[in-house]
Structure formats: structure tokens, C-alpha cells
Design an enzyme around this catalytic site. Structure first.
Site, mmCIF file in Angstrom:
data_model
loop_
_atom_site.group_PDB
_atom_site.id
_atom_site.type_symbol
_atom_site.label_atom_id
_atom_site.label_comp_id
_atom_site.label_asym_id
_atom_site.label_seq_id
_atom_site.Cartn_x
_atom_site.Cartn_y
_atom_site.Cartn_z
ATOM 1 N N CYS A 59 0.876 -1.237 -0.137
ATOM 2 C CA CYS A 59 0.097 -0.086 -0.006
ATOM 3 C C CYS A 59 0.812 1.114 0.009
ATOM 4 O O CYS A 59 2.083 1.166 0.089
ATOM 5 C CB CYS A 59 -0.690 0.033 1.263
ATOM 6 S SG CYS A 59 0.065 0.071 2.704
ATOM 7 N N ALA A 62 3.203 1.656 2.972
ATOM 8 C CA ALA A 62 4.188 0.846 2.895
ATOM 9 C C ALA A 62 5.330 1.278 1.691
ATOM 10 O O ALA A 62 6.592 1.383 2.040
ATOM 11 C CB ALA A 62 3.811 -0.706 2.184
ATOM 12 N N ARG A 93 11.423 -6.368 6.197
ATOM 13 C CA ARG A 93 11.952 -6.046 4.839
ATOM 14 C C ARG A 93 13.744 -6.448 4.827
ATOM 15 O O ARG A 93 14.151 -6.377 3.911
ATOM 16 C CB ARG A 93 11.644 -4.445 4.352
ATOM 17 C CG ARG A 93 12.151 -4.167 3.023
ATOM 18 C CD ARG A 93 11.588 -2.825 2.919
ATOM 19 N NE ARG A 93 11.820 -2.196 1.509
ATOM 20 C CZ ARG A 93 12.541 -1.217 1.432
ATOM 21 N NH1 ARG A 93 13.175 -0.521 2.613
ATOM 22 N NH2 ARG A 93 12.863 -0.557 0.145
ATOM 23 N N HIS A 191 5.893 6.063 -2.778
ATOM 24 C CA HIS A 191 7.275 6.392 -3.136
ATOM 25 C C HIS A 191 7.172 7.625 -3.550
ATOM 26 O O HIS A 191 8.221 8.574 -2.979
ATOM 27 C CB HIS A 191 7.780 5.646 -4.124
ATOM 28 C CG HIS A 191 7.854 4.387 -4.228
ATOM 29 N ND1 HIS A 191 7.594 3.288 -5.100
ATOM 30 C CD2 HIS A 191 8.060 3.569 -3.104
ATOM 31 C CE1 HIS A 191 7.864 2.155 -4.727
ATOM 32 N NE2 HIS A 191 8.004 2.004 -3.448
HETATM 33 FE FE1 CFM Z 1 12.547 -0.856 -5.867
HETATM 34 FE FE2 CFM Z 1 11.872 -2.963 -5.902
HETATM 35 FE FE3 CFM Z 1 10.479 -1.170 -4.259
HETATM 36 FE FE4 CFM Z 1 12.856 -1.932 -3.687
HETATM 37 FE FE5 CFM Z 1 11.602 -3.720 -2.030
HETATM 38 FE FE6 CFM Z 1 10.534 -4.757 -3.954
HETATM 39 FE FE7 CFM Z 1 9.159 -3.081 -2.821
HETATM 40 MO MO1 CFM Z 1 9.554 -5.402 -1.811
HETATM 41 S S1 CFM Z 1 13.692 -2.573 -5.655
HETATM 42 S S2 CFM Z 1 11.982 -0.007 -3.578
HETATM 43 S S3 CFM Z 1 13.727 -2.947 -1.835
HETATM 44 S S4 CFM Z 1 10.581 -1.648 -6.587
HETATM 45 S S5 CFM Z 1 11.571 -5.802 -2.610
HETATM 46 S S6 CFM Z 1 11.305 -4.986 -6.282
HETATM 47 S S7 CFM Z 1 8.383 -4.649 -3.546
HETATM 48 S S8 CFM Z 1 10.135 -3.405 -0.792
HETATM 49 S S9 CFM Z 1 8.533 -1.016 -3.286
HETATM 50 C C1 HCA Z 2 5.631 -4.001 1.181
HETATM 51 C C2 HCA Z 2 7.153 -4.535 1.440
HETATM 52 C C3 HCA Z 2 7.518 -5.732 0.652
HETATM 53 C C4 HCA Z 2 6.656 -7.066 1.112
HETATM 54 C C5 HCA Z 2 7.464 -8.221 0.739
HETATM 55 C C6 HCA Z 2 6.426 -9.454 0.373
HETATM 56 C C7 HCA Z 2 9.093 -5.895 0.956
HETATM 57 O O1 HCA Z 2 5.292 -3.916 -0.169
HETATM 58 O O2 HCA Z 2 5.154 -3.734 2.021
HETATM 59 O O3 HCA Z 2 5.523 -9.256 0.009
HETATM 60 O O4 HCA Z 2 7.315 -10.519 0.329
HETATM 61 O O5 HCA Z 2 10.034 -5.987 0.132
HETATM 62 O O6 HCA Z 2 9.228 -6.238 2.288
HETATM 63 O O7 HCA Z 2 7.628 -5.197 -0.611
#
Ligand code: CFM
Ligand code: HCA
Length: 532
Positions: A59, A62, A93, A191
Site C-alpha cells: 500500500c 508501505a 524487509r 514512493h
Molecule cells: Fe524498488 Fe523493488 Fe520497491 Fe525495492 Fe523492496 Fe520490491 Fe518494494 Mo519489496 S527494488 S524499492 S527494496 S521497487 S523488494 S522489487 S516490492 S519493498 S517498493
Molecule cells: C511491502 C514491502 C515488501 C513486502 C514483501 C513481500 C518488502 O510492499 O510492504 O510481500 O514479501 O519487500 O518487504 O515489498
């Protein structure tokens, strides 16, 4: 070269959506396509998930708190919301930090207002103000930030007013983020909100001391969150090459580093999806050019280091970079060859977030494992079809030419317009064969599925019989109960780093252990059950 591709059933898209009601079928079909790198088919992305399909998305909260701002170690991050919003994101994470003894580190703490029915009915501002005060009195942090969860927006608590009052009272920066979970369609909105707040309140509020400005090769890493220690390995390599890392947004990051990050002279973007906003704003306001990079995969890391050296155009730096690459690859290569012999040709499926489903294909390419189907949870169309690869430079996906873009500069802020020489160097550093987005770099015939549902994932497993699925916690055990190993590419399970050269070695060994473990022989897959 693109990896070899397993054959694909042409009517697979139709098959995948077959059990859905008519409307859902029509919707989901737009998110599923068969790839053709020479003529990229359109794909729907970054739209609202279909209710009931069981998405793996996160979300807005997150994306803002969990992803971009949470990793900053010396700021207290207070979550204004029910305790579950904090609890379920507490260290899961696996973003790491290495904070000197003399500095504050709140990373392992979990700060929440623990909103309950009382605040939902009577309002939560007082409780929030009290939480900020208490956090300050106990810990004396340099700054505090506040994050809104879904109910905050619904009941109308004014978090910004609370932050304003707290700033006056405590005389430290306190800023709030309206990142209610329901905003936008995924973590992506979070983001953007985080980048805007960070840019407005933090970047440029301090200066890099003169003695730290003597190295002409000063870079920031953007979109690197130090999951499993990736940022440590990237820093090690940059140091070895004589490149100064000013700040990482925001893995292993302290507030002061971000505050003087405008004194770097090049921004490197690892995760484009979460942070391209910051790169653009820093370019517009401070004239800092940016380059898209990828430190995931040994080949990709070598290319990235060469690209940085080409940008700076310095002979000594170039020579040092070549020495580092040669030394490191000499250690990587024997492991890669040994593992490759045991895993080559075994199919992989990749469904992760907004950038890793693309980047990790480099690591599988190193091992000769074909990615038969992949997709993002929440990336935008440009992450699939191709995006801008450096500031003012775009690779035109059709003609494969480099196009020059003009920056819409804000004349009031724009400090240093890029010189023609800088532009030339940027162009020279961009290799048009690289980093064009997921689909131009994936094999013809591979399936691409956006915002995949559990039903689609299970059916794809039955179709492709993969040796490995890469995903997150919401799929992991479903997949493993089907007799297929599942590697979490969000938090790396218990492993990492996987970035850079040492990371590549870790990854090869881990994948070898997983796909060749005898344990999977004891769990029959659905197709083995059917034929039994
Ligand atoms: Fe970039 Fe990602 Fe993300 Fe990421 Fe992550 Fe992710 Fe995420 Mo989980 S590289 S920042 S550190 S888009 S693993 S593939 S989904 S938290 S928002
Ligand atoms: C997030 C964080 C997450 C969740 C990972 C998952 C992460 O989106 O809230 O579903 O295993 O990297 O910790 O993407």
C-alpha cells in the site's frame, strides 16, 4: 545475447483468464502478454487491482514509510495508526544498517500511536502529539517523521498541524506524510510522496564539508535500500574504485548524508521505480545528472562500473575500475561456471515488486537459467516497455537510437546547467543495449504478467514446471507446498547480499542449493500427482 526461451502455449493468455467472470476476464487479459522484444506489445500496468483476485501488492504507507523513509537510521519514524500497520512491517524487509557507536540508530525500534476505537471515534491528534513528545523526551532524536495510515485520512486527523506544533515545541524538524494506505493503487504512490517530502525538507539543508569535496568522483546511490546488505557491497566496490559515495537513498542512510547529497556530482539510479522522482528534482534544482545502473549480476556490475568511469572520463579512474573488475571477476568466474553446470537451462519464474523482476534476470542470465515468465506487482508501463536511461537522454525503443531531451528547469532554482561536455560524456556512458526495461531485455515468447493473482501464478507453475519461483512472502509457502522451491526476492529470506560481485557469488550458491536440494523430491508437484 537474450537467453534461450522455452516454448509457450499460444492460447495461454486465454487459458489463464478462463475461470474469471466476464468483466474480470476482460480486465486481466490486458495485464498479460506474450513478449516480443522487437515489437513490444502493450501491457496494462499501474491501475487498480481487481478486487478479489488476491494481489501481492503493498500500500501507499508501505511505499512511503516502509520503503523510502523507514531505512533512515537516525530519524524516529512514528506510525500514526493501528498497531498492526507497524507490527507487520517491523524488520520484515531486512534493510540493514551499520551505524557508528557515536550515532543514534532507531532502525530496530517500532514506533506507533497504537490507534484504537477511542481515537477512531474521538480523533487521534492528541495521542499523536503526545507520542511525538514522548519519543523526543526518551530518545532526543535529530528529527521525527509521522506517517498516516488508512484510518487517519478517513477520520480527518491533521497530521501536518501536529507536526507544525511539535516543531515549535521541540525545536527539531518534525514532518508528516499523508501516505494513507488506500492512496493511489499500490506502494508506488507512497514512493512519490516520500520523495517529495525528502526533497522539500531534507536535501540541500546542509553542505558537504570542504575537505570532503576534494574527490571529483562523487556519487549518490538512488533507490538502494540495503536489503540483505546490498548497499555494503556496492559501497565496497565504489571505494575500491576510488569513487566517493556521498549518500544512499536510503539504505544505511543518516539524515545528514541526505541533507548534503546535493554536493555529489552524479546520481546513480538502481531502483528507477521508487526514486526517479528524486533524480529528476535534483537534476532540475541542482543540475546533477543521473545515470541508470544495475548492480545485480556480475556482468551487470562490471558494465555499471565501466559506465560510471566512462561518465567521469578520467584515465586513472578507468584503469582502476578495470583492475577491480578483473580481480573480482577472477573470484566470481569459477563459482559461476561450477554452478552453471548444475543449473543451466532450468526454467525460472519471477514475480516481484517494481524493479527486481527485471534486474534479477541478469543474475539468472549469468547462470544460464531462462526466465520463462515474469512480471511486476506495481511497476509502471515504462518499467516494462522501456524508460529513460540517463538524464536528458532516452533510448528510443523502436529505432534503438539515443534521443536528447530538454530539461524543464526552474530558473529560480536551477544552479548549474549541464555543460555540452557533460552531455557528451553522459551520452558516451549510455550503452543503448542496456537497461531499456524488462520487455526489451526478455526473450521472445516469454509470458509477462502484471499484478499477478494467486490463481494465475498456480496455473503458470503447472504450465512451465519451473525449477524455481522468485516472489515474496504472500506466495512463498503456497509455491513450496506445490513442491517447487521459492526464493523471496524482497527480503532474500535469510540471505544476501546479492548485489555486486560478492553478492553474485552468494546468489549462485544459494540458487544451486535450492534447486538441487533433494528435499523437493519428497513433495510431489501437482503434475506428478496427476500422473500418479
Ligand atoms: Fe524498488 Fe523493488 Fe520497491 Fe525495492 Fe523492496 Fe520490491 Fe518494494 Mo519489496 S527494488 S524499492 S527494496 S521497487 S523488494 S522489487 S516490492 S519493498 S517498493
Ligand atoms: C511491502 C514491502 C515488501 C513486502 C514483501 C513481500 C518488502 O510492499 O510492504 O510481500 O514479501 O519487500 O518487504 O515489498
Amino acid at each position: 545475447p537474450l537467453p534461450q526461451q522455452a516454448p509457450v502455449a499460444t492460447d495461454l493468455v486465454e487459458d489463464l483468464v478462463k475461470p474469471y467472470p466476464v468483466k474480470v476476464k476482460r480486465k486481466r487479459a490486458k495485464h498479460i502478454t506474450v513478449n516480443d522484444p522487437d515489437e513490444i506489445p502493450p501491457i496494462e500496468a499501474n491501475v487498480r487491482s481487481t478486487p478479489g483476485i488476491i494481489t501481492t501488492r503493498g500500500c501507499c504507507y508501505a511505499g512511503c514509510k516502509g520503503v523510502v523513509l523507514g531505512p533512515i537510521t537516525d530519524v524516529i519514524h512514528i506510525v500514526h495508526g493501528p498497531i498492526g500497520c507497524s507490527y507487520y512491517a517491523w524488520m520484515t524487509r531486512r534493510n540493514q544498517a551499520d551505524v557508528p557507536e557515536s550515532e543514534q540508530d532507531f532502525l530496530k525500534y517500532c514506533f506507533s500511536t497504537d490507534m484504537t476505537t477511542n481515537e477512531i471515534v474521538f480523533g487521534g491528534e492528541k495521542k499523536l502529539a503526545q507520542a511525538v513528545r514522548e519519543a523526543y523526551e526518551i530518545f532526543h532524536p535529530k528529527a521525527i517523521d509521522i506517517f498516516s495510515t488508512c484510518p487517519v485520512g478517513l477520520i480527518g486527523d491533521d497530521v501536518h498541524a501536529v507536526a507544525r506544533e511539535a516543531r515549535k515545541e521541540l525545536k527539531i524538524p518534525v514532518f508528516a506524510f499523508s501516505c494513507e494506505g488506500y492512496k493511489g493503487v499500490s506502494q508506488s504512490a507512497g514512493h512519490h510522496i516520500a520523495n517529495n517530502g525528502l526533497f522539500k525538507n531534507v536535501v540541500g539543508t546542509e553542505e558537504l564539508p570542504a575537505e570532503a569535496k576534494t574527490n571529483p568522483f562523487r556519487v549518490n546511490m538512488l533507490g538502494e535500500y540495503n536489503i540483505g546488505g546490498d548497499a555494503f557491497e556496492i559501497e565496497r566496490l565504489l571505494n575500491a574504485c576510488g569513487i566517493q559515495l556521498v549518500a544512499t537513498f536510503s539504505g544505511n542512510a543518516q539524515l545528514a548524508e541526505l541533507a548534503h547529497s546535493q554536493d555529489a556530482n552524479l546520481n546513480l539510479i538502481q531502483c528507477h521505480r521508487s526514486i526517479n522522482y528524486m533524480a529528476t528534482m535534483m537534476e532540475t534544482k541542482y543540475g546533477i545528472p543521473w545515470l541508470k545502473v544495475n548492480f545485480i549480476g556480475a556482468e551487470a556490475t562490471a558494465k555499471t562500473l565501466r559506465k560510471i568511469a566512462r561518465y567521469f572520463g578520467d584515465d586513472e579512474l578507468t584503469a582502476r575500475v578495470e583492475i577491480v573488475i578483473a580481480e573480482e571477476l577472477a573470484k566470481v568466474e569459477p563459482v559461476r561456471q561450477a554452478v552453471r553446470a548444475r543449473v543451466e537451462g532450468r526454467p525460472v519464474m519471477l514475480f516481484v515488486g517494481g524493479s527486481r523482476s527485471h534486474h534479477y534476470q541478469s543474475l539468472f542470465r549469468d547462470m544460464g537459467m531462462p526466465v520463462v515468465t515474469a512480471g511486476y506487482e506495481f511497476a509502471h508501463r515504462d518499467d516494462y516497455e522501456g524508460y529513460q536511461v540517463a538524464s536528458t537522454i532516452k533510448v528510443d525503443a523502436d529505432s534503438r537510437n539515443i534521443e536528447e531531451l530538454t530539461v524543464e528547469a526552474d530558473p529560480e532554482h536551477y544552479r548549474a546547467r549541464k555543460s555540452p561536455e557533460e552531455l557528451e560524456r553522459l551520452k558516451a556512458s549510455v550503452d543503448i543495449a542496456d537497461y531499456k526495461g524488462m520487455m526489451p531485455e526478455m526473450a521472445k515468447g516469454a509470458m509477462v504478467v502484471d499484478d499477478i493473482s494467486h490463481h494465475e501464478l498456480e496455473q503458470l507453475i503447472e504450465t512451465y514446471h519451473p525449477a524455481l519461483v522468485c516472489s515474496g512472502i504472500k506466495d512463498k509457502y503456497v509455491v513450496e507446498k506445490m513442491g517447487i522451491p521459492c526464493k523471496q526476492l524482497h527480503n532474500y529470506d535469510y540471505g544476501g547480499p546479492y548485489a555486486g560481485f560478492r553478492g553474485a557469488v552468494n546468489f549462485y550458491q544459494e540458487i544451486d542449493r535450492m534447486v538441487n536440494s533433494p528435499v523437493w523430491g519428497f513433495i510431489p508437484t501437482p503434475w506428478e500427482k496427476q500422473s500418479a
